[in-house]
Enzyme design. Structure first.
Site, PDB file in Angstrom:
ATOM      1  N   LYS A 111      -8.232  19.411 -18.907  1.00  0.00           N
ATOM      2  CA  LYS A 111      -9.022  19.123 -17.705  1.00  0.00           C
ATOM      3  C   LYS A 111      -9.664  20.369 -17.125  1.00  0.00           C
ATOM      4  CE  LYS A 111      -7.176  14.710 -16.498  1.00  0.00           C
ATOM      5  NZ  LYS A 111      -6.137  13.943 -15.863  1.00  0.00           N
ATOM      6  N   LYS A 193      -8.972   5.694 -26.332  1.00  0.00           N
ATOM      7  CA  LYS A 193      -7.976   5.018 -25.513  1.00  0.00           C
ATOM      8  C   LYS A 193      -8.670   4.158 -24.462  1.00  0.00           C
ATOM      9  CE  LYS A 193      -4.367   6.256 -22.247  1.00  0.00           C
ATOM     10  NZ  LYS A 193      -3.530   7.288 -21.651  1.00  0.00           N
ATOM     11  N   LYS A 196     -10.637   3.221 -17.765  1.00  0.00           N
ATOM     12  CA  LYS A 196     -11.659   2.774 -16.832  1.00  0.00           C
ATOM     13  C   LYS A 196     -12.896   3.675 -16.895  1.00  0.00           C
ATOM     14  CE  LYS A 196     -12.060   1.006 -12.179  1.00  0.00           C
ATOM     15  NZ  LYS A 196     -11.620   1.119 -10.798  1.00  0.00           N
TER      16      LYS A 196
END
Ligand code: TRP
Length: 326
Positions: A111, A193, A196
């Protein structure tokens, strides 16, 4: 008595990836121990967000958890920010966690690499997670594979704090992950994967028509071009969804029909849609009941938070006492 704790981000409506990857397992485990399931809204603010939207997502998530079958009569379902001790203990754990351990976390590395300016909250995310778990002195944490490294760090933190402040007693047990039995659920693209943010999900509360509109064009065996080509079930995302939703005899039948080109992919998907319906109908109807009685949802969350504050206060009493804050 064993204690189970797990957490989920308030991402809004649950999708079948969250359900199969976490929540379904929680429902199965809830009666086996004293259980705590937390909507981690303080974790959710490390990325830019809209406060009004957070309120909605938190509530949607709570509704989804209860609709999935978590039973607030026996299990604490609660919101992290309703129990201020989470952040208090996180601060304390900040003081026993080497920065190097945090920098080694793969989620942090992934990240932070994508950001120009990295906030301390992103680095310290796993400390808050350790505080979540250890506040309840939970020994078992049902999670997916991607959380194993964070759990390892929680054990390091428990060990360090114990060594420093409770050398005579293992005040905090070392929490062990209990991995979800279902294989990771891929999105409708069959590539990444289900998530959303990738817009490749099937929502847990979607109608049969909406689900079929998504299933029909969904990726299957990439090498199977024509209906007359025999397929390879193991490489097909739809087959893996069958394994999650269909009874074993159906899964076997599907594999046989696919690999002998007995069925086309649409035939196979129709059977899957039927199996999903069987599992999702009771979830959808519980969700409708909860939407009709919003006070019941508020009550469940309030009761969950109250029980959790009691346990949290008890843990913090020992922490404060051993650290010289009384
Ligand atoms: N980090 C977890 C996730 O992204 C969520 C989480 C927060 C959690 N605190 C936790 C999971 C404690 C298990 C235990 O999925």
């Amino acid at each position: 008595m064993a204690r189970i704790f797990s957490g989920i981000q308030p991402s809004g409506e649950l999708h079948i990836g969250n359900y199969l990857g976490a929540v379904k397992n929680w429902v199965a485990l809830q009666a086996t121990a004293e259980s705590f399931f937390c909507i981690v809204d303080y974790h959710a603010i490390i990325a830019a967000y809209d406060p009004a939207d957070l309120r909605i997502r938190r509530r949607e998530m709570a509704l989804g958890l209860l609709a999935s079958g978590l039973d607030p009569q026996h299990t604490s379902v609660f919101v992290q920010s309703d129990v201020p001790e989470h952040t208090e203990l996180a601060w304390i754990f900040n003081t026993v966690t080497p920065v190097g351990e945090l920098e080694r976390q793969t989620q942090f590395k992934d990240k932070s690499a994508r950001q120009e300016s990295v906030m301390a909250g992103l680095l310290n995310y796993p400390i808050l997670q350790a505080a979540d778990i250890l506040l309840y002195r939970a020994d078992t944490v049902p999670v997916g594979e991607d959380q194993v490294q964070h759990l390892e760090l929680s054990r390091v933190i428990a060990r360090r704090w114990n060594a420093q402040y409770a050398p005579d007693a293992d005040y905090f047990p070392e929490p062990q992950p209990k991995l979800t039995p279902t294989r990771r659920i891929m999105g409708l693209d069959g590539q990444a994967k289900m998530s959303k943010s990738l817009n490749n999900t099937i929502g847990l509360m979607e109608s049969p028509e909406e689900i079929w509109a998504k299933l029909r064009p969904a990726m299957t065996d990439p090498k199977r071009i024509k209906k007359t080509d025999p397929g390879t079930p193991e490489v097909c995302n739809i087959y893996h969804l069958h394994k999650a939703f269909s009874p074993p005899a159906t899964v076997e039948h599907v594999a046989m029909q696919c690999s002998t080109a007995g069925w086309g992919c649409i035939d196979c998907k129709k059977v899957l849609a039927g199996s999903m319906e069987t599992e999702l109908v009771p979830i959808r109807s519980r969700a409708a009941e909860l939407r009709a009685r919003p006070a019941a949802l508020d009550e469940a969350l309030a009761a969950g938070a109250e029980k959790c504050r009691r346990v949290a206060k008890e843990t913090m009493r020992g922490v404060r006492d051993r650290m010289g804050f009384d």
